[in-house]
Scaffold this motif. Structure first.
Motif, PDB file in Angstrom:
ATOM      1  N   SER A  94       0.834  -1.205   0.000  1.00 17.05           N
ATOM      2  CA  SER A  94       0.000   0.000   0.000  1.00 17.05           C
ATOM      3  C   SER A  94       0.870   1.257   0.000  1.00 17.05           C
ATOM      4  O   SER A  94       0.526   2.256  -0.647  1.00 17.05           O
ATOM      5  N   ASP A  95       2.014   1.217   0.723  1.00 16.65           N
ATOM      6  CA  ASP A  95       2.947   2.349   0.688  1.00 16.65           C
ATOM      7  C   ASP A  95       3.457   2.571  -0.732  1.00 16.65           C
ATOM      8  O   ASP A  95       3.542   3.706  -1.218  1.00 16.65           O
ATOM      9  N   LEU A  96       3.825   1.468  -1.398  1.00 11.82           N
ATOM     10  CA  LEU A  96       4.359   1.574  -2.761  1.00 11.82           C
ATOM     11  C   LEU A  96       3.299   2.094  -3.715  1.00 11.82           C
ATOM     12  O   LEU A  96       3.576   2.972  -4.553  1.00 11.82           O
ATOM     13  N   ASP A  97       2.076   1.593  -3.590  1.00  9.12           N
ATOM     14  CA  ASP A  97       0.994   2.074  -4.452  1.00  9.12           C
ATOM     15  C   ASP A  97       0.748   3.564  -4.235  1.00  9.12           C
ATOM     16  O   ASP A  97       0.531   4.320  -5.199  1.00  9.12           O
ATOM     17  N   PHE A  98       0.771   3.981  -2.961  1.00 13.89           N
ATOM     18  CA  PHE A  98       0.562   5.402  -2.651  1.00 13.89           C
ATOM     19  C   PHE A  98       1.687   6.251  -3.241  1.00 13.89           C
ATOM     20  O   PHE A  98       1.438   7.289  -3.852  1.00 13.89           O
ATOM     21  N   MET A  99       2.929   5.800  -3.084  1.00 10.62           N
ATOM     22  CA  MET A  99       4.069   6.539  -3.633  1.00 10.62           C
ATOM     23  C   MET A  99       3.941   6.685  -5.148  1.00 10.62           C
ATOM     24  O   MET A  99       4.160   7.780  -5.703  1.00 10.62           O
ATOM     25  N   GLU A 100       3.582   5.603  -5.830  1.00  9.92           N
ATOM     26  CA  GLU A 100       3.473   5.661  -7.287  1.00  9.92           C
ATOM     27  C   GLU A 100       2.329   6.570  -7.718  1.00  9.92           C
ATOM     28  O   GLU A 100       2.434   7.269  -8.739  1.00  9.92           O
ATOM     29  N   ARG A 101       1.240   6.570  -6.957  1.00 10.91           N
ATOM     30  CA  ARG A 101       0.123   7.468  -7.298  1.00 10.91           C
ATOM     31  C   ARG A 101       0.532   8.922  -7.136  1.00 10.91           C
ATOM     32  O   ARG A 101       0.245   9.755  -8.013  1.00 10.91           O
ATOM     33  N   ILE A 102       1.205   9.241  -6.041  1.00  7.00           N
ATOM     34  CA  ILE A 102       1.667  10.620  -5.833  1.00  7.00           C
ATOM     35  C   ILE A 102       2.643  11.014  -6.935  1.00  7.00           C
ATOM     36  O   ILE A 102       2.601  12.141  -7.453  1.00  7.00           O
ATOM     37  N   GLN A 103       3.523  10.101  -7.318  1.00 10.92           N
ATOM     38  CA  GLN A 103       4.485  10.407  -8.386  1.00 10.92           C
ATOM     39  C   GLN A 103       3.770  10.743  -9.680  1.00 10.92           C
ATOM     40  O   GLN A 103       4.146  11.691 -10.386  1.00 10.92           O
ATOM     41  N   ARG A 104       2.739   9.991 -10.016  1.00  7.07           N
ATOM     42  CA  ARG A 104       1.978  10.292 -11.235  1.00  7.07           C
ATOM     43  C   ARG A 104       1.298  11.656 -11.115  1.00  7.07           C
ATOM     44  O   ARG A 104       1.263  12.431 -12.083  1.00  7.07           O
ATOM     45  N   GLU A 105       0.750  11.950  -9.956  1.00  4.19           N
ATOM     46  CA  GLU A 105       0.027  13.207  -9.778  1.00  4.19           C
ATOM     47  C   GLU A 105       0.945  14.418  -9.896  1.00  4.19           C
ATOM     48  O   GLU A 105       0.614  15.400 -10.573  1.00  4.19           O
ATOM     49  N   VAL A 106       2.111  14.361  -9.238  1.00  6.94           N
ATOM     50  CA  VAL A 106       2.962  15.560  -9.205  1.00  6.94           C
ATOM     51  C   VAL A 106       3.726  15.752 -10.498  1.00  6.94           C
ATOM     52  O   VAL A 106       4.200  16.860 -10.785  1.00  6.94           O
ATOM     53  N   THR A 107       3.867  14.709 -11.308  1.00  6.47           N
ATOM     54  CA  THR A 107       4.572  14.863 -12.584  1.00  6.47           C
ATOM     55  C   THR A 107       3.621  15.170 -13.730  1.00  6.47           C
ATOM     56  O   THR A 107       4.072  15.482 -14.836  1.00  6.47           O
ATOM     57  N   SER A 108       2.313  15.112 -13.474  1.00  3.68           N
ATOM     58  CA  SER A 108       1.353  15.428 -14.520  1.00  3.68           C
ATOM     59  C   SER A 108       1.310  16.939 -14.761  1.00  3.68           C
ATOM     60  O   SER A 108       1.471  17.731 -13.839  1.00  3.68           O
ATOM     61  N   ASP A 109       1.104  17.326 -16.011  1.00  6.75           N
ATOM     62  CA  ASP A 109       0.935  18.752 -16.322  1.00  6.75           C
ATOM     63  C   ASP A 109      -0.532  19.083 -16.570  1.00  6.75           C
ATOM     64  O   ASP A 109      -0.867  20.108 -17.133  1.00  6.75           O
ATOM     65  N   ARG A 110      -1.411  18.182 -16.131  1.00  8.10           N
ATOM     66  CA  ARG A 110      -2.850  18.379 -16.348  1.00  8.10           C
ATOM     67  C   ARG A 110      -3.588  18.364 -15.005  1.00  8.10           C
ATOM     68  O   ARG A 110      -4.280  17.400 -14.680  1.00  8.10           O
ATOM     69  N   HIS A 111      -3.394  19.408 -14.229  1.00  9.55           N
ATOM     70  CA  HIS A 111      -4.100  19.532 -12.949  1.00  9.55           C
ATOM     71  C   HIS A 111      -5.368  20.359 -13.186  1.00  9.55           C
ATOM     72  O   HIS A 111      -5.419  21.549 -12.931  1.00  9.55           O
ATOM     73  N   HIS A 112      -6.393  19.679 -13.712  1.00  4.63           N
ATOM     74  CA  HIS A 112      -7.613  20.347 -14.127  1.00  4.63           C
ATOM     75  C   HIS A 112      -8.594  20.423 -12.961  1.00  4.63           C
ATOM     76  O   HIS A 112      -8.335  19.945 -11.847  1.00  4.63           O
ATOM     77  N   ASP A 113      -9.747  21.015 -13.235  1.00  3.42           N
ATOM     78  CA  ASP A 113     -10.744  21.233 -12.178  1.00  3.42           C
ATOM     79  C   ASP A 113     -11.188  19.923 -11.534  1.00  3.42           C
ATOM     80  O   ASP A 113     -11.371  19.856 -10.311  1.00  3.42           O
ATOM     81  N   ALA A 114     -11.373  18.880 -12.327  1.00  3.19           N
ATOM     82  CA  ALA A 114     -11.827  17.604 -11.772  1.00  3.19           C
ATOM     83  C   ALA A 114     -10.793  17.010 -10.818  1.00  3.19           C
ATOM     84  O   ALA A 114     -11.139  16.412  -9.793  1.00  3.19           O
ATOM     85  N   TYR A 115      -9.508  17.183 -11.158  1.00  4.27           N
ATOM     86  CA  TYR A 115      -8.441  16.699 -10.276  1.00  4.27           C
ATOM     87  C   TYR A 115      -8.521  17.396  -8.926  1.00  4.27           C
ATOM     88  O   TYR A 115      -8.516  16.745  -7.868  1.00  4.27           O
ATOM     89  N   TYR A 116      -8.599  18.718  -8.952  1.00  2.00           N
ATOM     90  CA  TYR A 116      -8.631  19.455  -7.689  1.00  2.00           C
ATOM     91  C   TYR A 116      -9.902  19.173  -6.898  1.00  2.00           C
ATOM     92  O   TYR A 116      -9.866  19.085  -5.662  1.00  2.00           O
TER      93      TYR A 116
END
Length: 336
Positions: A7-29
């Motif tokens: 679960s730690d690894l899954d959480f880390m990978e999810r955060i990595q995808r989120e912070v490296t994305s350049d598409r932080h749109h309204d639905a994301y927030y």
């Protein structure tokens, strides 16, 4: 940064995808703010929150940092003894603030900073010397976590650790380890530089050093220019944030701080109200950390006057931020 479960690894990978994305749109927030809202509702400070909606969020009064400092444990959703780490602020702007953190807190903050610094720290085979404390305050632990995540060889040697590390020990360490990047508070780096000058060792020890990463205290452009000249290295204002909120901005290769929009929702407050944080706006910075677990915070007023810019040569889509200082530190002269 320790990963101890799937679960730690899954959480880390999810955060990595989120912070490296350049598409932080309204639905994301909206999704991230909704989750932060639910966590905040578990604290005494936000216990009166109703159902989440973006309108409810925008109607929510800001949380002054003074209120957080006055009653810090009212903003905590888990017992202090349950948190994986316990920190306190340094107390430079008031009483030290108790700050427990869970594993998710540390994973999320470490990954967001590491990905921001990746272009700086992985362009060559760096070796990092971390001249920062880890007792009570989190700064050295963060840098160690970043280096572990990016696989940067590193050593932590705070020169004021009585009985373990002093300037003699640090100097001998440098001769063997030959660091290429120094992480330090400006005041510590100034002292280190003066020690080396007096001992006529600066020319010898600076030869492998290419970067100076200054954090933990305010650093000015002039100071970075001065120490950069001494060390024949590039000096950076490495990051901006607080122990309470986590890291809010990190530097790029052009020594420009950029907000971390994948990990925080930013707003700007002026005399005309609160509006989204976009390039060209100036005012008080309001932040809602999207991943804070032990201490969720909604619309935290940092108390800092900032200006936001765009079109950095590094190509980042995240707004550049210049921190002008605390609003409370300003002095009005003839209406200005």
């Amino acid at each position: 940064m320790k990963i101890r479960s799937r679960s730690d690894l899954d959480f880390m990978e999810r955060i990595q995808r989120e912070v490296t994305s350049d598409r932080h749109h309204d639905a994301y927030y909206e999704a991230k703010l909704s989750a932060a809202w639910r966590r905040a509702a578990e604290t005494p400070a936000y216990s009166a929150l109703g159902e989440f909606s973006m309108k409810a969020f925008r109607d929510l009064p800001v949380t002054p940092k003074s209120r957080l400092k006055a009653a810090p444990l009212e903003f905590v959703r888990i017992p202090v003894a349950v948190a994986l780490k316990y920190y306190q602020t340094t107390g430079t702007t008031g009483r030290p603030t108790p700050t427990p953190r869970t594993a998710n807190d540390m994973i999320a903050n470490t990954v967001s900073v590491a990905e921001a610094w990746r272009p700086l720290l992985t362009v060559q085979d760096h070796r990092a010397l971390i001249l920062l404390p880890s007792d009570i305050v989190p700064v050295a632990d963060l840098i160690v976590g970043v280096c572990e995540f990016l696989r940067v060889p590193h050593v932590k040697a705070y020169p004021f650790t009585t009985g373990i590390s002093d300037w003699d020990r640090v100097i001998e360490l440098c001769k063997v380890f030959r660091p290429t990047v120094l992480f330090a508070a400006p005041g510590v780096l100034l002292q280190f530089s003066e020690v080396l000058k007096r001992r006529e060792l600066l020319d010898q020890l600076r030869s492998p050093v290419g970067m100076l990463m200054l954090l933990g205290e305010v650093s000015t452009t002039e100071l970075r220019g001065m120490v950069g000249k001494w060390w024949d290295a590039r000096a950076f204002d490495a990051s901006y944030g607080s122990t309470e909120s986590g890291t809010l901005a990190a530097c790029c290769a052009h020594d420009q701080l950029h907000l971390l929009p994948g990990a925080n929702y930013f707003e700007i407050q002026t005399d005309h109200g609160i509006s989204p944080a976009v390039p060209g706006r100036s005012g008080l910075l309001i932040t809602t950390p999207l991943n804070n677990d032990a201490r969720p915070l909604l619309r935290l007023e940092m108390g800092d006057e900032v200006s936001l810019t765009g079109d950095c040569p590094c190509g980042s889509a995240a707004p550049g931020v210049t921190v002008h200082g605390r609003e409370s530190d300003a002095t009005e002269i003839k209406g200005v």
